[in-house]
Design a protein around this motif. Structure first.
Motif, PDB file in Angstrom:
ATOM      1  N   GLY A 100      24.372-109.400 -11.441  1.00  0.00           N
ATOM      2  CA  GLY A 100      23.565-108.997 -12.586  1.00  0.00           C
ATOM      3  C   GLY A 100      24.296-108.182 -13.622  1.00  0.00           C
ATOM      4  N   GLN A 101      25.608-107.957 -13.440  1.00  0.00           N
ATOM      5  CA  GLN A 101      26.379-107.158 -14.380  1.00  0.00           C
ATOM      6  C   GLN A 101      27.526-107.985 -14.960  1.00  0.00           C
ATOM      7  N   ASP A 102      27.912-107.653 -16.199  1.00  0.00           N
ATOM      8  CA  ASP A 102      29.057-108.309 -16.804  1.00  0.00           C
ATOM      9  C   ASP A 102      30.342-107.780 -16.193  1.00  0.00           C
ATOM     10  N   SER A 103      31.416-108.563 -16.320  1.00  0.00           N
ATOM     11  CA  SER A 103      32.700-108.119 -15.791  1.00  0.00           C
ATOM     12  C   SER A 103      33.283-107.023 -16.676  1.00  0.00           C
ATOM     13  N   ALA A 104      34.286-106.319 -16.149  1.00  0.00           N
ATOM     14  CA  ALA A 104      34.843-105.159 -16.845  1.00  0.00           C
ATOM     15  C   ALA A 104      35.578-105.547 -18.118  1.00  0.00           C
ATOM     16  N   VAL A 105      36.117-106.761 -18.196  1.00  0.00           N
ATOM     17  CA  VAL A 105      36.854-107.236 -19.364  1.00  0.00           C
ATOM     18  C   VAL A 105      36.180-108.514 -19.859  1.00  0.00           C
ATOM     19  N   PRO A 106      35.795-108.564 -21.142  1.00  0.00           N
ATOM     20  CA  PRO A 106      35.036-109.728 -21.638  1.00  0.00           C
ATOM     21  C   PRO A 106      35.736-111.070 -21.442  1.00  0.00           C
ATOM     22  N   VAL A 107      37.068-111.115 -21.535  1.00  0.00           N
ATOM     23  CA  VAL A 107      37.775-112.398 -21.438  1.00  0.00           C
ATOM     24  C   VAL A 107      37.996-112.834 -19.993  1.00  0.00           C
ATOM     25  N   ALA A 108      37.560-112.019 -19.041  1.00  0.00           N
ATOM     26  CA  ALA A 108      37.888-112.276 -17.632  1.00  0.00           C
ATOM     27  C   ALA A 108      37.050-113.400 -17.038  1.00  0.00           C
ATOM     28  N   LEU A 109      37.625-114.039 -16.009  1.00  0.00           N
ATOM     29  CA  LEU A 109      36.892-114.999 -15.194  1.00  0.00           C
ATOM     30  C   LEU A 109      36.232-114.205 -14.068  1.00  0.00           C
ATOM     31  N   PRO A 110      34.908-114.111 -14.071  1.00  0.00           N
ATOM     32  CA  PRO A 110      34.244-113.219 -13.114  1.00  0.00           C
ATOM     33  C   PRO A 110      34.126-113.824 -11.721  1.00  0.00           C
ATOM     34  N   VAL A 111      34.141-112.944 -10.733  1.00  0.00           N
ATOM     35  CA  VAL A 111      33.909-113.312  -9.336  1.00  0.00           C
ATOM     36  C   VAL A 111      32.906-112.324  -8.766  1.00  0.00           C
ATOM     37  N   ASP A 112      31.829-112.829  -8.197  1.00  0.00           N
ATOM     38  CA  ASP A 112      30.809-111.969  -7.621  1.00  0.00           C
ATOM     39  C   ASP A 112      31.414-111.127  -6.507  1.00  0.00           C
TER      40      ASP A 112
END
Length: 420
Positions: free
Chosen positions: A87-99
């Protein structure tokens, strides 16, 4: 592919779980840094990738500087993998997120996939440099945001489908499918850069669809978001799959970085194809460049006249809810539709010319109607409910004494075929 570094791991607190997983996967060398030191580490190390172990970036100039350095780095892309809480965005906008709830194997798999794109980018840049040194007519590598070229397929028929369509459609081009069969048709007909599996299907139906994706090599790196739970985990075969629960709007910031990366990879492959053919293909469309089309058409006319072979040419122009994005989309669809013996180009006004070798006028009519029907069913356009895209086709065949100029002049004339 090995996790050849250097790889920078950013965290203000202990990140042993991340570093241990990366070390076990063969990552080397690996540099650990805090947020305050991260900008200096990025410049001095020139990393192959960055892994953000913290769930949130601190409100500091260092975090913003690192984000800027990553986004503007020269040379091959520097992929960023960031852990993120549900439910939260990743720390860096350009990042590929991993739960962050998922096993570390998911982070490692996503890093493997991103490094393959970096390696492809490095290959393309090296080939461009070599091509330019040899004096070739260098095709231009597109530099705009790859998300503008991306298309996301939304599969669903439940109450969440409108919400998913709006959430995705506000940010990227999308196509919808109310059945698995329709989704498979879109996957075969066009370049799809992300798949969202919504509600309205049984778990067995969803599992069967995901199994088909996993068994097809060209779909194994495609971003897939499954809304809801209840289906098996396909992480071992689909490296960019995520199960999203809760508000489907939260799916967008999680998925779009992955969609952008996939669209960028497709762009690189088109560029590599162009370089392999000595710059004959346009990296934006995959069709022949104007110069290459002119050379091929001149040769085809000469061969047809010498051997008494038929030759036809069609010009596709478009009316209705039509913009530049739709024009490029149509051109990329044509690359999949033309026969191996035919060739095509996109004109500056968006019209598409297709040459049908060894094809008389009667058989050319059949082929262009098939292509027009496919464009009608699959071509994306600006959202204008009151208008439809119409493909207007003019068709001409080679006559005795024709030159390239006379043949093109006739195909620019009267419309003989039309398809909405």
């Amino acid at each position: 592919m090995s996790l050849q570094g250097p790889i920078v791991v950013v965290a203000d607190g202990p990140a042993a779980d991340v570093t241990d997983a990366l070390s076990a996967a063969g990552a080397f060398p690996m540099i650990e840094t805090t947020w305050s030191d991260a900008p200096n580490a990025f410049v001095s190390v020139n990393p192959a990738a960055v892994v953000i172990a913290d769930f949130h970036a601190p409100e500091s100039e260092s975090a913003r500087m690192l984000d800027l350095q990553i986004a503007t780095a020269s040379g091959p892309i520097v992929p960023v993998i960031a852990r993120a809480e549900s439910g939260q965005d990743s720390a860096v906008p350009v990042a590929l997120p991993v739960d962050a709830r998922l096993p570390m194997a998911r982070l490692v798999g996503r890093l493997h996939s991103a490094l393959r794109v970096r390696a492809l980018h490095a290959t393309v840049l090296r080939r461009i440099e070599t091509f330019a040194a040899q004096g070739g007519a260098l095709p231009e590598l597109p530099t705009h945001d790859a998300l503008k070229d991306a298309t996301v397929l939304i599969l669903g028929r439940g109450p969440l489908y409108p919400t998913l369509s709006v959430a995705i459609g506000e940010r990227v081009s999308m196509v919808g499918a109310f059945s698995v069969e329709a989704a498979a048709t879109h996957l075969d007909a066009r370049d799809i850069d992300g798949v969202v599996v919504g509600d309205g299907f049984s778990p067995r139906r969803v599992e069967a669809f995901l199994t088909c994706l996993a068994e097809e090599p060209r779909f194994r790196d495609i971003p897939v978001a499954v809304v809801g739970e209840g289906t098996p985990d396909f992480a071992e075969t689909l490296s960019n799959i995520d199960h999203i629960d809760g508000d489907p709007v939260r799916l967008v910031p999680r998925m779009l970085p992955l969609v952008r990366m996939h669209a960028f990879e497709v762009r690189l492959k088109r560029m590599l194809k162009s370089l392999d053919a000595n710059g004959m293909f346009d990296p934006d469309t995959g069709l022949l460049t104007h110069d290459a089309f002119g050379r091929d058409l001149t040769t085809a006319i000469a061969q047809a006249a010498e051997r008494s072979l038929p030759l036809s040419i069609a010009r596709f122009s478009f009316d209705g809810g039509y913009d530049a994005r739709a024009s490029f989309d149509a051109a990329r669809l044509v690359t999949r539709l033309v026969r191996d013996i035919d060739f095509a180009t996109r004109d500056e006004d968006g019209a598409i010319f297709i040459v049908f070798t060894q094809t008389d006028l009667r058989h050319a009519h059949v082929v262009v109607r098939r292509i027009a029907g496919a464009l009608r069913n699959h071509m994306l356009a600006a959202y204008r409910p009151q208008e439809k895209i119409t493909a207007n086709i003019t068709l001409a065949t080679l006559k005795n004494g024709d030159t390239i100029d006379s043949l093109l002049m006739r195909v620019m004339g009267h419309q003989v075929v039309a398809a909405e």
